[in-house]
Each structure stands twice: as structure tokens, then as C-alpha cells.
Design an enzyme around this catalytic site. Structure first.
Site, PDB file in Angstrom:
ATOM      1  N   CYS A   2       0.840  -1.186   0.000  1.00 33.66           N
ATOM      2  CA  CYS A   2       0.000   0.000   0.000  1.00 33.66           C
ATOM      3  C   CYS A   2       0.879   1.241   0.000  1.00 33.66           C
ATOM      4  CB  CYS A   2      -0.888   0.016   1.236  1.00 33.66           C
ATOM      5  SG  CYS A   2      -1.847  -1.479   1.480  1.00 33.66           S
ATOM      6  N   ARG A  27       4.126  -0.346  -6.888  1.00 30.75           N
ATOM      7  CA  ARG A  27       4.016  -1.264  -5.759  1.00 30.75           C
ATOM      8  C   ARG A  27       2.904  -2.289  -5.956  1.00 30.75           C
ATOM      9  NH1 ARG A  27       5.202   0.497  -0.209  1.00 30.75           N
ATOM     10  NH2 ARG A  27       6.911   1.973  -0.219  1.00 30.75           N
ATOM     11  N   TRP A  81      -3.720  -2.330  -1.419  1.00 33.18           N
ATOM     12  CA  TRP A  81      -3.630  -3.733  -1.826  1.00 33.18           C
ATOM     13  C   TRP A  81      -4.442  -4.515  -0.800  1.00 33.18           C
ATOM     14  CZ3 TRP A  81      -1.417  -8.249   0.343  1.00 33.18           C
ATOM     15  CH2 TRP A  81      -1.247  -9.308  -0.541  1.00 33.18           C
ATOM     16  N   ASN A 119      -1.472   1.687   6.142  1.00 31.14           N
ATOM     17  CA  ASN A 119      -0.765   0.511   5.620  1.00 31.14           C
ATOM     18  C   ASN A 119      -0.547  -0.459   6.765  1.00 31.14           C
ATOM     19  OD1 ASN A 119      -0.568   1.824   3.204  1.00 31.14           O
ATOM     20  ND2 ASN A 119       1.643   2.168   3.287  1.00 31.14           N
ATOM     21  N   GLU A 504      13.093 -19.943  -9.688  1.00 33.03           N
ATOM     22  CA  GLU A 504      12.825 -18.555 -10.049  1.00 33.03           C
ATOM     23  C   GLU A 504      12.106 -18.473 -11.392  1.00 33.03           C
ATOM     24  OE1 GLU A 504      12.885 -14.309 -10.230  1.00 33.03           O
ATOM     25  OE2 GLU A 504      12.746 -15.820  -8.651  1.00 33.03           O
ATOM     26  N   LYS A 508       8.421 -16.752 -11.941  1.00 31.07           N
ATOM     27  CA  LYS A 508       8.152 -15.676 -12.902  1.00 31.07           C
ATOM     28  C   LYS A 508       6.974 -16.032 -13.806  1.00 31.07           C
ATOM     29  CE  LYS A 508      10.770 -12.648 -11.557  1.00 31.07           C
ATOM     30  NZ  LYS A 508      10.360 -13.164 -10.266  1.00 31.07           N
ATOM     31  N   LYS A 626       4.402  -4.953  -5.038  1.00 26.17           N
ATOM     32  CA  LYS A 626       5.852  -4.882  -5.208  1.00 26.17           C
ATOM     33  C   LYS A 626       6.589  -4.973  -3.886  1.00 26.17           C
ATOM     34  CE  LYS A 626       9.641  -4.305  -7.519  1.00 26.17           C
ATOM     35  NZ  LYS A 626      10.120  -5.415  -8.357  1.00 26.17           N
TER      36      LYS A 626
END
Length: 631
Positions: A2, A27, A81, A119, A504, A508, A626
Site C-alpha cells: 500500500c 508497488r 492492496w 498501511n 525462479e 516468474k 511490489k
């Protein structure tokens, strides 16, 4: 996660608040809003609190405030968020309290008494909600945040600062808040406990700002005060004060240093790229070069003053991280144990803090975080410190972050601002920093000869050129992506230090294309996952020419024998050729221990182009954020 922006000024602050939200869009969020006090401008001597909220992008919110129009010199704004309550307008911030006995929905949203943005997560919100409902407060949302707004209103007696101070003493959990009251048009009060909040000191004495991230204030002010845990801050027209607080007891007015911070607003330019993620993938050669700039030799002091003594004293390493950073830590385990000969553990930060572990005061605690504000990793660090661990080091991309401030040692990567939610250049620069750590530990322990140091440094200096050659493979990867876009599942295989790279790659793909993907050590295939292999389950294999290559080839044959389709990233000299059911992309060169930095790039590109083919929101994937500043 947030985002918060707030201001007390003598000018119309709405454009700055909305611009701040736009700078925080990277974010990730699912709703946004702004509230101002309309009586805070001289041109509007009377008025009260008003707000605009949206479950669309900040651009839509901007249209709302322009159309209204909305003006005010005191205001707060937020990107949310969702944690408690769905992404609906009623759950969007800012939240209002209208006082007891008022149902805003029923009575047409009368002027609010309190406006608040938040937040974090309030753990005792249910208990507080019940108590406030018993006093007549009507809740319009499912959020934990609205509880704080009503709590502040219930405790207000003419002084907003005192009401906020009394309210936060009753809260359990993590929070950063900014609050306004209808009776104090030139005042915003903020508080932080477990979530980041900064104070921006205005260019002159007439205005000051609050934000969750210095990026929000880029171009507005570069004078930043990092509020400490438990701080309350009182912004009034032309002045501010900070009070330190602990366990609900005011200690005293606090002096916090003012830092000059250059938040690079220009970094958010797309240029010729379609998405920020694509741009950031292609920025990796420069990011690696910047991260390694100034490294002339392997010396412990690369990690801070006193690092040599710490490295001599430690007998093991514990790495704490989350998500992509966790996978960089898993790669580092192979490097530290093979090069420095030091036993190394890697733990998911959110698990470590809640289990009973055996403290070892001679262990080096290494945290990894792009933002340096990751709530779970910070909490894990503090838990380790509470157990008596004093040897702490962080690999972080933000020099001014809480992680850097709270660790004794640090290596600052220089990835630059990363806008895309799915991390790319932050990951590879973390790997570069961790490889340097392995070398520095090896040197301190007497396991790195001068010839080895020279060879490793030469290889690291060549990384930007090697990465450029890998990026030239993009057209071949686009061809693979066309196949993957039609799939709903995928397997990724790797062995040794390339197993974390397979993890990883799978992360992704699932993050941005929404394809279910899993990764396994290739040798584990026959112990269960092989049951999933069909022609509809593509199997991506990372195949460097290392000591495990022949074993890996056998694992690949197991897939082919079951009708599986292989997509192989192979070094040039592996003698693996394309054939029916076997697609091969040849890497430009074998890169020894640093091979993970090269092999991860095609996996990033595969995820990116698959997501593009499926039409997903690449830079802002659903449900993700993010900087994860809540537990």
C-alpha cells in the site's frame, strides 16, 4: 505494498497527492483514493473533509478530482492492496468516521469527522470493532482500517495528536497511518509501527509531507526524515514535531536526522519498451555493471567497516528472505559452501520467525530484500537479534531502507528503481552481491588464492557483455512463448546451483502469465512429478555444461519416454540438439559458477513474452504487490 501520501501546505495540494500515488503505482494496488480538507485553502474559509475513491487506476481518480473539482491545502491519499475486504470502493481508503449513530450509506454520506489512511494489518480489529459498535459506530467497510478511524473519533477531545497517540496505544499489529480531523484544517498526524513512513521536509517552511516511500515525493522535496519504530509525527502549517513512543508510553520529543535523498522520478520512463518488466530485463547488463562498480579487489570492507572482524568470527551463515530474494539466497548457499567452505542455511523469513530455532552467536545472519522494507524479512531479522545474533548483514537495493539501518553490515546493489512487480534486475544484482560475499568470506577464511580471486573478478567484469549476448536470444524465446501461452501447467528442472534458477523461472511464469508452474531438482523427477508429464505439460530444463550434465541428460530422457515436450537452455558444448519433442536454445557461453546469472535471463524473457501473448497485466499482475510491507 500500500502507498501513503499526505501533506499540509498553503497551496492546493491535490495535484501533488495524486502525482505521489502515480509514483507509487509500481508497488501494486487494487484501489486508490484521496481526501482533503476544503477549509484549508484561504479561498475556501469554510468547509470540511471530502474524498474521492476508485477501484480503477490512479488515472481514473485524477479524472474524478478534476471533474469535481477537488481542492485543499491539507490532504491524504492512498493506494490499497486488499487484505481485509474485497477490492470495492467501500473498502478503499481514505476511510471516514462520521461519529456514533451515523450510517453514511443511509444518510447520504454527511461530512466526515475523521479521515484516515493505513498501511499494515491490525490484529485486534475484531475486538475493537465490537467495542466501537457497542458505542454506536456504524461500519461501512470490511476493513481493519475503518476501526482506527472510528477509534480516533471516539477518543478525540479537541487535539488530534492526543487522539492518535491514545489510539495507537490500543492497536496490535503493524501500521503506518496518516489522519486528518474536520476541526483542524491545517493538521495531519502520522504514526508508524512495523510499516514504513517518512516525513518530507518542504523546500520552504510552509509545507511538509508524509509518505510511505521517498519515490512518492520525487520532484517535491529531497529532504527526508525516516521515522523510527513507534514514532508519531505532527504536521502543521509551517512546522512539524516528532515524538518517540514505546508500548503506548510517550518518551519525549525526538530529533531525527534529515537526509538528502534523490528519488529518481525519471526512472519511471518506459522509453522504447512495451512494459517496465521488459525494460528492466534489458537494463540488467548496466545494473550489474553499476553494482560491481568500484570493486577492484575482494576485500571484506566491501560490506562495511568492521566486516573483516565479523567474517573471521563467524562459523556459519543463515540467509533470511522471501520470494525471489529467497531464491537468490538458495543460489548463494551453493557458492558460500563450495567457495568459502562455510555451512549455510537458507530459510523463508516468515517461517523462521515463528519456529523454535537454536541460536548461534557465531552465525552470520544475511537478509536479502529489494526494498529493504519487506515486513516478514524485517521481523525475521529482529527475531534473530532478539535471540542474541549480533553479526548481521543485508544485501539490499535501497541504501536508506530499514533493513540497511538495522543491519551491522550491508552491500547495496545498484539495480535502480524497479517498477515491474515481478523482480528481474533486482534478482540478478542480488546474485552479484552474494557472489562477492562468498568470495570475501572465502578470502577471510583462507580459501581464496590470488589466482582464483583474479579469475573470479575477470569473470564478473565480463558479465555485462555476456548478458547482452543472452538478451540477443529474445527472438527464439518469443517462439517458445507462443507454445507456452496455450498451456495451463509447466515444469521447470535444474540441478545443483541451477535448481534455484529453475524455481525462479517457475515463479516468474506463474506471477505474470497465471500459468501453474512448479520447479524440481531434476533428480527428483522420478520420485513423483514424473506422474504429471504429458504432451500438455512442457518441461523447461536448465542445462549448463557442468559436472551434473550427464545426470541431467538422463532425467531429460525420462521425460521424452513419457511423451513429454522439453524446452532446454543448453550451453553450446553440451551436445544437446533439437529434435521431435526437444526444443533447444543454445546459450552463448558456459560461465562456470556465475552461470545462474545468465541462465535466469531467458526464463525471465519466457515468462514476459508468454504473459504478453496471454494478454495479462505484466507490470501489475493480479493480487500481487511490489513491496510487501504487511505480514
Amino acid at each position: 505494498m500500500c502507498g501513503i501520501v499526505g501533506a499540509v501546505s498553503s497551496r492546493n495540494i491535490v495535484p501533488i497527492l495524486v502525482q505521489g500515488l502515480q509514483r507509487l503505482e509500481y508497488r501494486g494496488y487494487d484501489s486508490c483514493g484521496v481526501a482533503v480538507h476544503t477549509a484549508s485553502l484561504d479561498i475556501l474559509p469554510t468547509g470540511g473533509l471530502c474524498r474521492a475513491r476508485s477501484t480503477a487506476r490512479v488515472a481514473e481518480l485524477l479524472e474524478q478530482v478534476r471533474h469535481a473539482p477537488m481542492e485543499g491545502a491539507t490532504g491524504i491519499a492512498h493506494t490499497r492492496w486488499a487484505t481485509h475486504g474485497a477490492p470495492l470502493e467501500c473498502n478503499a481508503h481514505p476511510h471516514f468516521s462520521y461519529g456514533p449513530g451515523v450510517d453514511a450509506a443511509e444518510y447520504g454520506a454527511p461530512a466526515g469527522h475523521v479521515a484516515l489512511v493505513h498501511n499494515g494489518i491490525i490484529e485486534n480489529h475484531e475486538h475493537l470493532r465490537a467495542a466501537l459498535q457497542a458505542r454506536g459506530y456504524v461500519f461501512a467497510s470490511q476493513t481493519d482500517t475503518e476501526v482506527i478511524a472510528h477509534l480516533v473519533d471516539s477518543l478525540y477531545d479537541g487535539d488530534l495528536f492526543k487522539a492518535v497517540q491514545a489510539s495507537v496505544a490500543l492497536l496490535k499489529g503493524a501500521f503506518a497511518i496518516a489522519v486528518m480531523h474536520k476541526d483542524e484544517p491545517h493538521r495531519v498526524v502520522g504514526a508508524r509501527a512495523g510499516s514504513p513512513l517518512i516525513l518530507g521536509v518542504g523546500q520552504d517552511s510552509t509545507e511538509h509531507f508524509l509518505a510511505s516511500d521517498a519515490m512518492a515525493l520525487a520532484g517535491v522535496t529531497n529532504q527526508i526524515v525516516y521515522l523510527q519504530e513507534g514514532d508519531l509525527v505532527d504536521l502543521q502549517l509551517g512546522s512539524y514535531r516528532i515524538v518517540g513512543q514505546q508500548s503506548g508510553q510517550v518518551l519525549s520529543p525526538a530529533q531525527r536526522p534529515v537526509h538528502t535523498v534523490h528519488a529518481h522520478s525519471g526512472a519511471a520512463e518506459l522509453g522504447p519498451y512495451r512494459h517496465f518488466m521488459q525494460k528492466e530485463i534489458f537494463e540488467q547488463p548496466r545494473a550489474i555493471a553499476d553494482t560491481l562498480e568500484g570493486v577492484q579487489g575482494i576485500v571484506p570492507d566491501l560490506f562495511g567497516e568492521g566486516a573483516e572482524g565479523v567474517f573471521q568470527a563467524i562459523d556459519s551463515v543463515l540467509i533470511l528472505a522471501c520470494g525471489t530474494s529467497y531464491y537468490s539466497g538458495c543460489t548463494a548457499k551453493y557458492w558460500i559452501e563450495s567457495i568459502a567452505k562455510i555451512p549455510t542455511q537458507v530459510e523463508v523469513a516468515s517461517e523462521y520467525r515463528y519456529r523454535e530455532s537454536v541460536p548461534n552467536p557465531r552465525q552470520l545472519i544475511v537478509t536479502i530484500s529489494q526494498s529493504g522494507e519487506t515486513a516478514d524479512t524485517l521481523a525475521a531479522l529482529r527475531h534473530a537479534q532478539s535471540l542474541g545474533h549480533t553479526h548481521t548483514l543485508t544485501i539490499c537495493n535501497v541504501a536508506s531502507s530499514a533493513m540497511v539501518r538495522e543491519c551491522a553490515l550491508a552491500y547495496i546493489t545498484r539495480a535502480g528503481v524497479e517498477i515491474g512487480v515481478a523482480s528481474t534486475k533486482a534478482f540478478t544484482t542480488q546474485l552479484a552481491g552474494l557472489f562477492l560475499l562468498a568470495l570475501a568470506l572465502a578470502q577471510t577464511k583462507g580459501h581464496l588464492s590470488a589466482a582464483q580471486e583474479s579469475a573470479h573478478l575477470q569473470a564478473m567484469r565480463h558479465l555485462p557483455v555476456a548478458l547482452q549476448a543472452v538478451l540477443a536470444l529474445e527472438p527464439q524465446i518469443i517462439s517458445w512463448a507462443a507454445d507456452f501461452a496455450r498451456m495451463e501447467n509447466a515444469l521447470f528442472l535444474g540441478r545443483g546451483l541451477h535448481y534455484p534458477i529453475a524455481l525462479e523461472g517457475a515463479l516468474k511464469l506463474k506471477e505474470i502469465s497465471y500459468i501453474h508452474a512448479e520447479a524440481y531438482p531434476a533428480g527428483e523427477l522420478k520420485h513423483g512429478p514424473l506422474a504429471l508429464v504429458t504432451s500438455a505439460m512442457p518441461v523447461v530444463t536448465v542445462a549448463p555444461n557442468d559436472a551434473l550434465l550427464e545426470k541431467l541428460k538422463s532425467n531429460m530422457e525420462e521425460v521424452r519416454a513419457r511423451g513429454g515436450v522439453l524446452y532446454v537452455l543448453a550451453d553450446a558444448d553440451t551436445r544437446i540438439a533439437s529434435s521431435q519433442g526437444l526444443h533447444v536454445i543454445r546459450m552463448p557461453e558456459h560461465y562456470g559458477p556465475l552461470s545462474p546469472l545468465l541462465h535466469v535471463v531467458p526464463l525471465q524473457l519466457l515468462a514476459y513474452h508468454t504473459a504478453c501473448a496471454r494478454g495479462t497485466d505484466v507490470d501489475k499482475p493480479r493480487n500481487l504487490a511490489k513491496s510487501v510491507t504487511v505480514e
